[in-house]
Design an enzyme around this catalytic site. Structure first.
Site, mmCIF file in Angstrom:
data_model
loop_
_atom_site.group_PDB
_atom_site.id
_atom_site.type_symbol
_atom_site.label_atom_id
_atom_site.label_comp_id
_atom_site.label_asym_id
_atom_site.label_seq_id
_atom_site.Cartn_x
_atom_site.Cartn_y
_atom_site.Cartn_z
ATOM 1 N N ARG A 75 56.730 115.401 35.732
ATOM 2 C CA ARG A 75 56.762 114.012 35.231
ATOM 3 C C ARG A 75 57.822 113.179 35.955
ATOM 4 O O ARG A 75 58.921 113.641 36.201
ATOM 5 C CB ARG A 75 57.065 114.002 33.735
ATOM 6 C CG ARG A 75 57.333 112.570 33.249
ATOM 7 C CD ARG A 75 57.289 112.400 31.779
ATOM 8 N NE ARG A 75 58.178 113.288 31.058
ATOM 9 C CZ ARG A 75 58.184 113.406 29.734
ATOM 10 N NH1 ARG A 75 57.349 112.688 29.012
ATOM 11 N NH2 ARG A 75 59.000 114.228 29.139
ATOM 12 N N ARG A 96 63.446 112.869 34.436
ATOM 13 C CA ARG A 96 64.281 112.860 33.230
ATOM 14 C C ARG A 96 65.186 114.086 33.199
ATOM 15 O O ARG A 96 64.739 115.193 33.486
ATOM 16 C CB ARG A 96 63.380 112.859 31.979
ATOM 17 C CG ARG A 96 63.182 111.483 31.385
ATOM 18 C CD ARG A 96 62.121 111.437 30.327
ATOM 19 N NE ARG A 96 62.304 112.342 29.195
ATOM 20 C CZ ARG A 96 61.526 112.342 28.107
ATOM 21 N NH1 ARG A 96 60.545 111.464 28.003
ATOM 22 N NH2 ARG A 96 61.720 113.189 27.127
ATOM 23 N N ARG A 114 64.119 122.357 24.317
ATOM 24 C CA ARG A 114 63.230 121.462 23.550
ATOM 25 C C ARG A 114 62.086 122.254 22.925
ATOM 26 O O ARG A 114 61.677 121.995 21.795
ATOM 27 C CB ARG A 114 62.670 120.355 24.458
ATOM 28 C CG ARG A 114 63.714 119.303 24.792
ATOM 29 C CD ARG A 114 63.342 118.516 26.019
ATOM 30 N NE ARG A 114 62.233 117.607 25.794
ATOM 31 C CZ ARG A 114 61.532 117.060 26.768
ATOM 32 N NH1 ARG A 114 61.796 117.324 28.036
ATOM 33 N NH2 ARG A 114 60.551 116.232 26.491
HETATM 34 P P1 AP5 Z 1 53.745 112.503 27.952
HETATM 35 O O1 AP5 Z 1 52.616 111.667 27.500
HETATM 36 O O2 AP5 Z 1 55.016 111.808 28.323
HETATM 37 O O3 AP5 Z 1 54.031 113.658 26.893
HETATM 38 P P2 AP5 Z 1 54.781 113.580 25.512
HETATM 39 O O4 AP5 Z 1 54.044 114.467 24.565
HETATM 40 O O5 AP5 Z 1 55.005 112.168 25.088
HETATM 41 O O6 AP5 Z 1 56.120 114.312 25.918
HETATM 42 P P3 AP5 Z 1 57.616 113.899 25.765
HETATM 43 O O7 AP5 Z 1 58.375 114.884 26.637
HETATM 44 O O8 AP5 Z 1 57.889 112.461 26.077
HETATM 45 O O9 AP5 Z 1 57.845 114.187 24.287
HETATM 46 P P4 AP5 Z 1 59.076 114.611 23.581
HETATM 47 O O10 AP5 Z 1 58.585 114.531 22.207
HETATM 48 O O11 AP5 Z 1 59.745 115.856 23.950
HETATM 49 O O12 AP5 Z 1 60.147 113.526 24.081
HETATM 50 P P5 AP5 Z 1 60.690 112.215 23.405
HETATM 51 O O13 AP5 Z 1 60.863 111.225 24.450
HETATM 52 O O14 AP5 Z 1 59.946 111.887 22.179
HETATM 53 O O15 AP5 Z 1 53.242 113.375 29.197
HETATM 54 C C1 AP5 Z 1 54.090 114.249 29.903
HETATM 55 C C2 AP5 Z 1 53.639 114.300 31.395
HETATM 56 O O16 AP5 Z 1 52.322 114.827 31.486
HETATM 57 C C3 AP5 Z 1 53.567 112.926 32.072
HETATM 58 O O17 AP5 Z 1 53.958 113.082 33.401
HETATM 59 C C4 AP5 Z 1 52.101 112.538 31.990
HETATM 60 O O18 AP5 Z 1 51.757 111.731 33.082
HETATM 61 C C5 AP5 Z 1 51.389 113.897 32.049
HETATM 62 N N1 AP5 Z 1 50.201 113.966 31.190
HETATM 63 C C6 AP5 Z 1 50.108 113.492 29.912
HETATM 64 N N2 AP5 Z 1 48.891 113.790 29.393
HETATM 65 C C7 AP5 Z 1 48.235 114.468 30.378
HETATM 66 C C8 AP5 Z 1 46.927 115.053 30.444
HETATM 67 N N3 AP5 Z 1 46.094 115.008 29.410
HETATM 68 N N4 AP5 Z 1 46.573 115.681 31.591
HETATM 69 C C9 AP5 Z 1 47.430 115.747 32.622
HETATM 70 N N5 AP5 Z 1 48.668 115.194 32.630
HETATM 71 C C10 AP5 Z 1 49.060 114.576 31.527
HETATM 72 O O19 AP5 Z 1 62.118 112.731 22.892
HETATM 73 C C11 AP5 Z 1 63.168 112.994 23.807
HETATM 74 C C12 AP5 Z 1 64.422 113.402 23.034
HETATM 75 O O20 AP5 Z 1 64.820 112.339 22.145
HETATM 76 C C13 AP5 Z 1 64.290 114.626 22.123
HETATM 77 O O21 AP5 Z 1 64.461 115.842 22.813
HETATM 78 C C14 AP5 Z 1 65.411 114.349 21.101
HETATM 79 O O22 AP5 Z 1 66.664 114.658 21.635
HETATM 80 C C15 AP5 Z 1 65.333 112.847 20.915
HETATM 81 N N6 AP5 Z 1 64.430 112.458 19.810
HETATM 82 C C16 AP5 Z 1 63.264 111.741 19.915
HETATM 83 N N7 AP5 Z 1 62.681 111.585 18.714
HETATM 84 C C17 AP5 Z 1 63.491 112.228 17.818
HETATM 85 C C18 AP5 Z 1 63.405 112.450 16.417
HETATM 86 N N8 AP5 Z 1 62.377 111.990 15.693
HETATM 87 N N9 AP5 Z 1 64.396 113.152 15.828
HETATM 88 C C19 AP5 Z 1 65.455 113.618 16.541
HETATM 89 N N10 AP5 Z 1 65.578 113.462 17.877
HETATM 90 C C20 AP5 Z 1 64.613 112.765 18.518
#
Ligand code: AP5
Length: 234
Positions: A130, A163, A174
Site C-alpha cells: 500500500r 505508512r 496490528r
Molecule cells: P484498505 O482499503 O486501505 O484496507 P483497510 O481495511 O481500510 O486497512 P487499514 O490498514 O487502513 O485498516 P486499519 O483498520 O488497520 O487501519 P486504520 O487506518 O483504521 O486497503 C489496503 C490496501 O489494499 C490498499 O493498498 C488498497 O489499494 C488495497 N486493496 C484494498 N482492497 C483491495 C482488493 N479488494 N483487492 C486488491 N487490493 C485491494 O487504523 C490505523 C491505526 O489507528 C490503528 O492501528 C490504531 O492505532 C488507530 N485506530 C484507528 N481506529 C481506532 C479505534 N477505533 N480505536 C483505537 N485505535 C484506532
C-alpha cells in the site's frame, strides 16, 4: 428518503477503507474513518494527534477515551441525510457499547455490520504494497492499484508514502491486536442479527458487488427503495 448506516469490520488491509470510499461516492453517504481522523490530527499537530501518534506507529490501539469522543462528535454533528459508513470503529467491546448507547440516545438505527472475512496472506500482501497520498490520504497499491505516475497521487498530485504502521513489525502487532480486541465484536453483532459477512479476498469490484448484494438486496426487492441506490440493483 431511505438512509444507510453501516459499520465496516475486519482486519487491517481487508479493504474497508477502499470500499467505504466507493460506497460514499455511489450512495453519497458520509465516510467516517477513525484511522483517517487520527492521521489528520497528527498531520495538523493537534493535541489529540500527538497523544495518538506513538500508539499508531507501534500498531497498538489508541486508548478508548481518545477515540470514542472523537468519533461520537463526528456522528452527532453529521448532517448528511443519506447516512454513514463507519470504517475502523468500533474496535473494542467498550467502543461498541458506547456507540450503541449514543445511537439509542439519538434515535439512530444501524442497518448492518459488514464483516470483511480476509486471509492473513491477503492482508500481508495488501499492506506491504500500500502507498498513501500524504496530502489527501488516497490509497494506492504497488501491484494492483498503481497511480498513473509512480509516487504521485492521481487526485491531487501529492507525494505517496509507505505508512509507518504498514511495515512488518507493526503489521504483526496490528494483526495480534485485531485478534484479541476486535474479533469479539463479531459475536456481539451476530447476536443482534446485524452481521453480514463478505469475502474480503475478492478483487475490489467483486467485493463491492458482494457488499451491495448482501446489504441492499432485501431493500431493492421492495418498491420503497425508490431508486435511492441509483444503480442497476434498483
Ligand atoms: P484498505 O482499503 O486501505 O484496507 P483497510 O481495511 O481500510 O486497512 P487499514 O490498514 O487502513 O485498516 P486499519 O483498520 O488497520 O487501519 P486504520 O487506518 O483504521 O486497503 C489496503 C490496501 O489494499 C490498499 O493498498 C488498497 O489499494 C488495497 N486493496 C484494498 N482492497 C483491495 C482488493 N479488494 N483487492 C486488491 N487490493 C485491494 O487504523 C490505523 C491505526 O489507528 C490503528 O492501528 C490504531 O492505532 C488507530 N485506530 C484507528 N481506529 C481506532 C479505534 N477505533 N480505536 C483505537 N485505535 C484506532
Amino acid at each position: 428518503m431511505k438512509t444507510i448506516k453501516l459499520i465496516f469490520l475486519g482486519p487491517p488491509g481487508a479493504g474497508k477503507g477502499t470500499q467505504a470510499v466507493n460506497l460514499a461516492v455511489q450512495w453519497e453517504t458520509l465516510h467516517i474513518s477513525s484511522g483517517d481522523m487520527l492521521r489528520e490530527s497528527i498531520k495538523n499537530k493537534e493535541p489529540l494527534g500527538l497523544k495518538a501518534k506513538n500508539y499508531m506507529l507501534k500498531g497498538e490501539l489508541v486508548p478508548d477515551n481518545i477515540v470514542i469522543s472523537m468519533v461520537m462528535e463526528k456522528i452527532s454533528s453529521n448532517t448528511n441525510n443519506k447516512g454513514f459508513v463507519l470504517d475502523g470503529f468500533p474496535r473494542t467491546s467498550n467502543q461498541a457499547k458506547k456507540l450503541d448507547t449514543v445511537m439509542a440516545d439519538e434515535g439512530i438505527i444501524l442497518d448492518a455490520v459488514v464483516y470483511f472475512e480476509t486471509s492473513e496472506e491477503t492482508v500481508l500482501r495488501r499492506l506491504s504494497g500500500r502507498r498513501v497520498c500524504r496530502n489527501c490520504g488516497a490509497n494506492y497499491h504497488l501491484t494492483n492499484m498503481l497511480p498513473k505516475i509512480a509516487g504521485v497521487c492521481d487526485k491531487c498530485k501529492g507525494p505517496l508514502y509507505h505508512r509507518e504502521d504498514d511495515k512488518p513489525e507493526a503489521i504483526r502487532k496490528r494483526l495480534e491486536v485485531y485478534k484479541n480486541k476486535t474479533t469479539p465484536l463479531l459475536s456481539y453483532y451476530k447476536k443482534s442479527g446485524l452481521l453480514k459477512t463478505i469475502n474480503g479476498d475478492l478483487e475490489v469490484q467483486e467485493a463491492f458487488e458482494e457488499i451491495k448484494n448482501k446489504v441492499t438486496g432485501a431493500w431493492c426487492s421492495g418498491a420503497w427503495c425508490s431508486g435511492f441506490l441509483k444503480d442497476d440493483t434498483c
